[in-house]
Design an enzyme around this catalytic site. Sequence first.
Site, PDB file in Angstrom:
ATOM      1  N   LYS A   1       0.847  -1.205   0.000  1.00  0.00           N
ATOM      2  CA  LYS A   1       0.000   0.000   0.000  1.00  0.00           C
ATOM      3  C   LYS A   1       0.875   1.244   0.000  1.00  0.00           C
ATOM      4  O   LYS A   1       1.692   1.456   0.887  1.00  0.00           O
ATOM      5  CB  LYS A   1      -0.939   0.053   1.208  1.00  0.00           C
ATOM      6  CG  LYS A   1      -1.966   1.176   0.996  1.00  0.00           C
ATOM      7  CD  LYS A   1      -2.642   1.694   2.220  1.00  0.00           C
ATOM      8  CE  LYS A   1      -1.902   2.721   2.998  1.00  0.00           C
ATOM      9  NZ  LYS A   1      -1.793   4.057   2.342  1.00  0.00           N
TER      10      LYS A   1
ATOM     11  N   GLU B   1       9.660   0.103  10.787  1.00  0.00           N
ATOM     12  CA  GLU B   1      10.747   1.081  10.676  1.00  0.00           C
ATOM     13  C   GLU B   1      10.103   2.426  10.956  1.00  0.00           C
ATOM     14  O   GLU B   1       9.331   2.939  10.151  1.00  0.00           O
ATOM     15  CB  GLU B   1      11.347   0.990   9.266  1.00  0.00           C
ATOM     16  CG  GLU B   1      12.757   1.517   9.192  1.00  0.00           C
ATOM     17  CD  GLU B   1      12.812   2.905   8.634  1.00  0.00           C
ATOM     18  OE1 GLU B   1      12.841   3.849   9.458  1.00  0.00           O
ATOM     19  OE2 GLU B   1      12.814   3.055   7.402  1.00  0.00           O
TER      20      GLU B   1
ATOM     21  N   CYS C   1      13.482   9.744   8.546  1.00  0.00           N
ATOM     22  CA  CYS C   1      13.336   9.213   9.906  1.00  0.00           C
ATOM     23  C   CYS C   1      14.667   9.310  10.655  1.00  0.00           C
ATOM     24  O   CYS C   1      14.694   9.333  11.875  1.00  0.00           O
ATOM     25  CB  CYS C   1      12.805   7.800   9.870  1.00  0.00           C
ATOM     26  SG  CYS C   1      13.600   6.808   8.626  1.00  0.00           S
TER      27      CYS C   1
ATOM     28  N   GLU D   1       9.379  13.874  17.386  1.00  0.00           N
ATOM     29  CA  GLU D   1       9.898  13.928  16.024  1.00  0.00           C
ATOM     30  C   GLU D   1       9.144  15.006  15.239  1.00  0.00           C
ATOM     31  O   GLU D   1       7.919  14.985  15.184  1.00  0.00           O
ATOM     32  CB  GLU D   1       9.702  12.567  15.341  1.00  0.00           C
ATOM     33  CG  GLU D   1      10.274  12.540  13.944  1.00  0.00           C
ATOM     34  CD  GLU D   1      10.131  11.184  13.274  1.00  0.00           C
ATOM     35  OE1 GLU D   1       9.038  10.595  13.347  1.00  0.00           O
ATOM     36  OE2 GLU D   1      11.118  10.739  12.654  1.00  0.00           O
TER      37      GLU D   1
END
Length: 500
Positions: free
Chosen positions: A196, A271, A305, A402
């Site tokens: 996806k 991840e 990331c 983050e």
Amino acid sequence: MATIALDPRLDKNTSNFISSEHRMLIDGKFVKAASGKTLPVYNPATGEVMAHVPEAEAVDVDRAARAARRAFDEGPWQRKITASQRGRLLWKLADLLESHLEEFAELESMDNGKPLAVARAADVPLAVDLFRYMGGWATKIMGQTFPISFPGEYLTYTLREPIGVVGQIIPWNFPLLMAAWKLGPALAAGNTVVLKLAEQTPLSGLRLAELIQEAGFPEGVVNVLTGYGEGAGAPLAAHDLVDKIAFTGSTEVGKLIVGAARGNLKKVTLELGGKSPAIVFPDADLDKAIAGTASAIFFNHGQCCCAGSRLLAHKDVYDRVVEGVSDIASKIRVGSGLDPETQMGPLVSEEQYQRVSGFIDSGLNEGAKATAGGRPAAEKGYFVHPTVLTHTKPEMKVIREEIFGPVVCAMPFNDDDIDRIAREANDTIYGLAASVWTSNLSIANKMAKRLKSGTVWINCHNVFDAALPFGGYKQSGWGREMGGDVFNSYTEVKAVTTAL
Ligand code: ADP
């Protein structure tokens, strides 16, 4: 659907593809969503809708999962196609992708906003390389033999077998490269896949689906869906016919994936996010450290990331480092990804724009100071100026969470004790990456041992290779992508013992 005028700088093939009626790949055919619904795709440089793609829902996910199940259980993929042929299919895909490098670079720039030159030099070639590297592994996924001590005489060996149907959910920061990271190892190991794409950036993945067909993968082996997280991602993570789910995205959604996977206890790899430190020691080559730590955060607009979002510099060099990084930040040319002068494009979406601006405001409201950036960059499009924040405190949101944008928080450390410095660097729920800048090998490697993160870079940051495992400690994830280690999570191990 009204025709949307696209940027005249685009190649005609790219414009034609963007403007075409998009379909998903299910069971070897390009299809609409069962409901006929579509979702809009925005050009982040203008905020305008430039395409519509199918909006997959549970029923489409089910169709794709059944196709992948059939292809795994009954199709030629398992028994008739050899490891060498799987490798060659991946190589063919790599060749096709390479021959369309410019088109994919344009799609990536239009969809994600990143500068065309970056997509051309990084995203597309790295994806090509990944498919080639993983194609090479197809013939090298092996078991072992064991000298067992059970009384009697035995021959014992392990087989490494594909897990089965793998669901894969990817984000929007490197749309093509993330698809490659996911598809490459899964297919090399002999799994079938339902992938996806991210709803913000589905175009390069849909074009890749066409190349997958052209390369000749058997029907149902690769299925590519477009849809929203809750509408399509969640039913994929929960689907009973899916044996493993591999997810890249936020830590928040990673936790939802774990919950969704509980029903059939499918294998899960994640991840996730990061808050990676870049640590500058006073003996570092400062010119390199300044350029390197600036690039650590500003590459891909901070939408990595592993972005070096916490800049820790020794008090003796802190002022110079902050000044140097701020100077670079203020000179970065922000603009449309298609403009050859552009060094930083827009953020990917209105939502990210609001989120990142909100973080900057919250830092400034809590007492941080901006030595570069700190304000929105344009009237239209999702542009944010590269921002350097100083005078932060450890408990501030900008330090703890983050941001996923071009915002770095600089902090001095007043210490020469390696353990204390490492503790400060490790003071986060994340553990994805870190970089250490020093000319002292002993400090560099002592830090590398003490840092709790899946990657440590010494005098560099954001160096990636298909051969290198990548993944996180702590809440940055489960398992590793790439390298040989990735096959630990795309294979089952079977121990076979024969009494002789
Ligand atoms: P970001 O915050 O960077 O957009 P997300 O973690 O929200 O990252 O999204 C990454 C991917 O996860 C996207 O493909 C998105 O559609 C998908 N996703 C979002 N929410 C869910 C969910 N509840 N279940 C499964 N997938 C989801």
